[in-house]
Motif scaffolding. Structure first.
Motif, PDB file in Angstrom:
ATOM      1  N   PHE A  39      33.656 103.117  44.381  1.00  0.00           N
ATOM      2  CA  PHE A  39      34.739 103.426  43.454  1.00  0.00           C
ATOM      3  C   PHE A  39      36.119 103.501  44.106  1.00  0.00           C
ATOM      4  CE2 PHE A  39      30.835 105.252  41.734  1.00  0.00           C
ATOM      5  CZ  PHE A  39      30.837 104.753  40.432  1.00  0.00           C
ATOM      6  N   GLN A  89      36.433 105.214  34.667  1.00  0.00           N
ATOM      7  CA  GLN A  89      35.219 105.128  35.480  1.00  0.00           C
ATOM      8  C   GLN A  89      34.574 106.486  35.742  1.00  0.00           C
ATOM      9  OE1 GLN A  89      34.980 101.825  38.577  1.00  0.00           O
ATOM     10  NE2 GLN A  89      37.137 102.383  38.700  1.00  0.00           N
ATOM     11  N   LYS A 112      30.785 106.653  35.029  1.00  0.00           N
ATOM     12  CA  LYS A 112      29.982 105.939  36.020  1.00  0.00           C
ATOM     13  C   LYS A 112      29.894 106.720  37.320  1.00  0.00           C
ATOM     14  CE  LYS A 112      30.873 101.239  34.342  1.00  0.00           C
ATOM     15  NZ  LYS A 112      31.446  99.910  34.664  1.00  0.00           N
TER      16      LYS A 112
END
Length: 220
Positions: free
Chosen positions: A202, A94, A97
């Protein structure tokens, strides 16, 4: 004493350490980046010392700092703050992102980044002031040390510095603004109070909350 630099290798071949690690003349091995426990580290140092064609230096903290200062080609800006992306973000793919989410905020720019695997000593030096916050401090430290992290230098956006300073937010410094953007350190609380924050989007738990950021202006 775990911070060592290989001073001389007479043979053409480098030293092969554990798990495929190869050390060359001039390399700095800083606690072997927490890959090994103390016994393994001691064994590696003994093995290196036993080689007749190898000499090593034992480096103290000030020498390590001077080496980094003298070899760094990137000046650190005065108006900046730290963002340390935690290992679970990298392991779950991730990182892209998360970085895109930072760059989408027009208040910030990423000045530089560095991948690093923190040792236990490095982590304790960075996080020791948070021992009273984390009920299981050692769990948090182990999570930080179990994989690489990404250290970011965050600066105000050059195109939006006036808007940055005139913001209605009570946080007008880069440290305060980025801390606000990271959100509360508890992801569940972040989802309620700052749903667009990094930790809201997140973070998984108090220990895997996506990012660590500088708290105080004087530490920026």
């Amino acid at each position: 004493f775990n911070n060592i630099r290989i001073k001389r290798i007479k043979t053409i071949q480098s030293i092969r350490l554990m798990n495929g690690w190869i050390a060359k003349s001039g390399d700095i091995l800083m606690e072997f980046i927490s890959m090994y426990d103390r016994n393994s580290t001691n064994n590696i140092i003994k093995s290196i010392n036993s080689l007749s064609d190898v000499k090593i230096d034992i480096l103290d903290d000030s020498t390590i700092n001077n080496i980094f200062k003298n070899t760094s080609t990137l000046p650190v800006p005065n108006d900046c703050t730290l963002g340390l992306v935690k290992p679970h973000i990298i392991k779950s793919n991730q990182l892209g992102k998360l970085l895109s989410h930072i760059l989408a905020n027009k208040d910030f720019e990423i000045y530089s980044c560095l991948s690093i695997q923190l040792s236990m000593n490095m982590s304790n030096e960075l996080f020791s002031i948070y021992q009273s916050i984390y009920t299981n401090y050692q769990t948090m430290i182990k999570n930080i040390c179990n994989h690489i992290s990404i250290a970011l230098i965050i600066i105000p956006s050059t195109n939006n510095q006036r808007r940055f300073l005139e913001s209605s937010s009570e946080n007008t410094s880069i440290v305060g603004k980025f801390r606000e953007f990271c959100g509360p350190y508890q992801p569940e609380l972040a989802k309620t109070l700052r749903p667009n924050s990094i930790r809201s989007l997140f973070g998984l738990s108090i220990y895997n909350n996506a990012i660590h950021c500088t708290d105080l202006d004087e530490d920026g």
